[in-house]
Scaffold this motif. Structure first.
Motif, short mmCIF file in Angstrom:
data_model
loop_
_atom_site.label_atom_id
_atom_site.label_comp_id
_atom_site.label_asym_id
_atom_site.label_seq_id
_atom_site.Cartn_x
_atom_site.Cartn_y
_atom_site.Cartn_z
N TRP A 71 7.20 -9.13 -4.09
CA TRP A 71 6.69 -8.01 -3.69
C TRP A 71 5.51 -8.08 -2.74
CZ3 TRP A 71 8.33 -3.43 -2.89
CH2 TRP A 71 7.55 -2.45 -2.70
N GLY A 113 9.93 -3.74 -6.18
CA GLY A 113 9.52 -2.38 -6.12
C GLY A 113 10.82 -1.70 -5.35
N ALA A 114 10.54 -0.24 -4.88
CA ALA A 114 11.61 0.41 -4.42
C ALA A 114 11.63 0.36 -2.68
CB ALA A 114 11.58 1.74 -4.61
N GLY A 115 10.45 0.11 -2.25
CA GLY A 115 10.18 0.07 -0.63
C GLY A 115 10.86 -1.03 0.04
N ARG A 124 4.66 6.30 1.60
CA ARG A 124 3.91 5.27 2.28
C ARG A 124 2.83 5.78 3.17
NH1 ARG A 124 5.69 2.60 -1.11
NH2 ARG A 124 7.00 0.68 -0.90
N HIS A 177 -2.22 4.27 -5.40
CA HIS A 177 -0.92 3.92 -5.54
C HIS A 177 -0.35 3.68 -6.75
CE1 HIS A 177 2.35 2.29 -2.68
NE2 HIS A 177 2.99 2.49 -3.81
C1 GLV Z 1 6.01 0.98 -4.58
O1 GLV Z 1 5.49 1.71 -3.89
C2 GLV Z 1 7.44 0.90 -4.33
O2 GLV Z 1 8.18 0.98 -3.41
O3 GLV Z 1 8.13 0.55 -5.50
#
Ligand code: GLV
Length: 312
Positions: free
Chosen positions: A48, A68-70, A222, A270
């Motif tokens: 990450w 993470g997802a981003g 974001r 966050h």
């Molecule tokens: C957190 O911000 C994600 O992208 O998982």
């Protein structure tokens, strides 16, 4: 085989414990303890916000699993090797983000902030409010986060409008796409857009200026999707009454940022969706097993080039 773990300083210990339980045979090397010999052994990188360029230095890498997802950090790194890149999308985290959104929708719709102020002055006054099905929440971005948020708000009786670049059908949600963004109707806007070249600074003075008087903005995606100075202007001189910000262009948010001290901004660090190492590690390890068995892992961000050792 070995695993590189770099959770960007957050909670490495829980990840190490969960991985040791799920993959007892594997060495898990923290990025801080990496050596040239270990780099040769690493087949899976669990990372990450990893330092740009570094992932090119693992000759036997089979896949990169983001924690993470981003995806903006790997997308922006030209040295990211051509192997499959996977996102971590834990349903528990999506649900947490949806609950975070619901908390703020309830807060503003039911005026809990106003009542907290009234209590501090021992002031008794009941305010009229619209029924929840008339309170309109616009969810920007109908990816996995946006969909979960929109569904949760709709299930709680709110009128949900959803916008995405492409048409997306979602039961109980009024969908919009492309140039048709129903900003003028929105009592609240919840930003769930991913950060891409198209969405960078998309929430600017022009967009905010189309909101009705008193609207509230919540950002759970974001920081860079917003123009911070335009948000501050829209609070002081424009239609915005409050902003709730959970993500920032620079994190941690620097102590001298004007966002911290703005009376109409609520800041959280966050945390709208916390990652739970135990459930998340299970998803990652299931994907490693899939790759080892020549099956398709998911959610796949980039398929990458398949190596000899990698039958995906
Ligand atoms: C957190 O911000 C994600 O992208 O998982």
């Amino acid at each position: 085989m070995a695993i590189l773990l770099n959770n960007h300083g957050y909670d490495n210990a829980s990840w190490q414990a969960a991985l040791a339980e799920l993959l007892p045979e594997q060495d898990v090397f923290l990025f801080a303890d990496m050596t040239p010999a270990r780099r040769q052994q690493v087949e899976y990188a669990l990372v990450w916000n990893h330092p740009p360029g570094d992932l090119a230095e693992y000759p036997n890498l089979k896949a990169i699993h983001l924690l993470g997802a981003g995806t903006e950090a790997v997308d922006a790194d030209p040295a990211t090797p051509d192997v499959p890149v996977l996102r971590l999308v834990d349903p528990q985290v999506l649900e947490d983000m949806a609950r975070y959104a619901l908390y703020w929708v309830l807060h503003f719709h039911r005026r809990f902030g106003v009542y907290a102020q009234q209590q501090s002055q021992a002031h008794w006054e009941r305010h009229n409010l619209c029924a929840s099905e008339e309170f309109k929440v616009l969810v920007l971005g109908l990816g996995m986060v946006g969909k979960t948020v929109a569904r949760r708000l709709a299930a709680n009786g709110y009128k949900v409008l959803g916008w995405d670049r492409h048409q997306a059908e979602l039961a109980g949600v009024e969908s919009y796409c492309g140039d048709d963004m129903p900003l003028a109707q929105a009592d609240m806007v919840i930003n769930c857009l991913p950060l891409t070249p198209e969405t960078r600074h998309m929430i600017d003075a022009e967009l905010l200026g189309q909101l009705p008087e008193g609207a509230v903005l919540v950002n759970i995606s974001r920081g860079e999707v917003l123009v911070d100075s335009d948000v501050i202007d829209a609070l002081s001189h424009g239609p915005l009454s409050r902003a709730v910000l959970d993500a920032f262009s620079t994190e941690p948010l620097p102590a001298d940022s004007p966002l911290w001290r703005h009376p109409d901004i609520h800041i959280t660090p966050h945390m709208s969706g916390a990652t739970y190492a135990r459930s998340a590690a299970k998803l990652v390890v299931d994907n490693i097993h899939r790759i080892e068995q020549g099956e398709q892992p998911f959610p796949l961000h980039k398929p990458g080039r398949f190596t000899n050792n990698n039958k995906v």
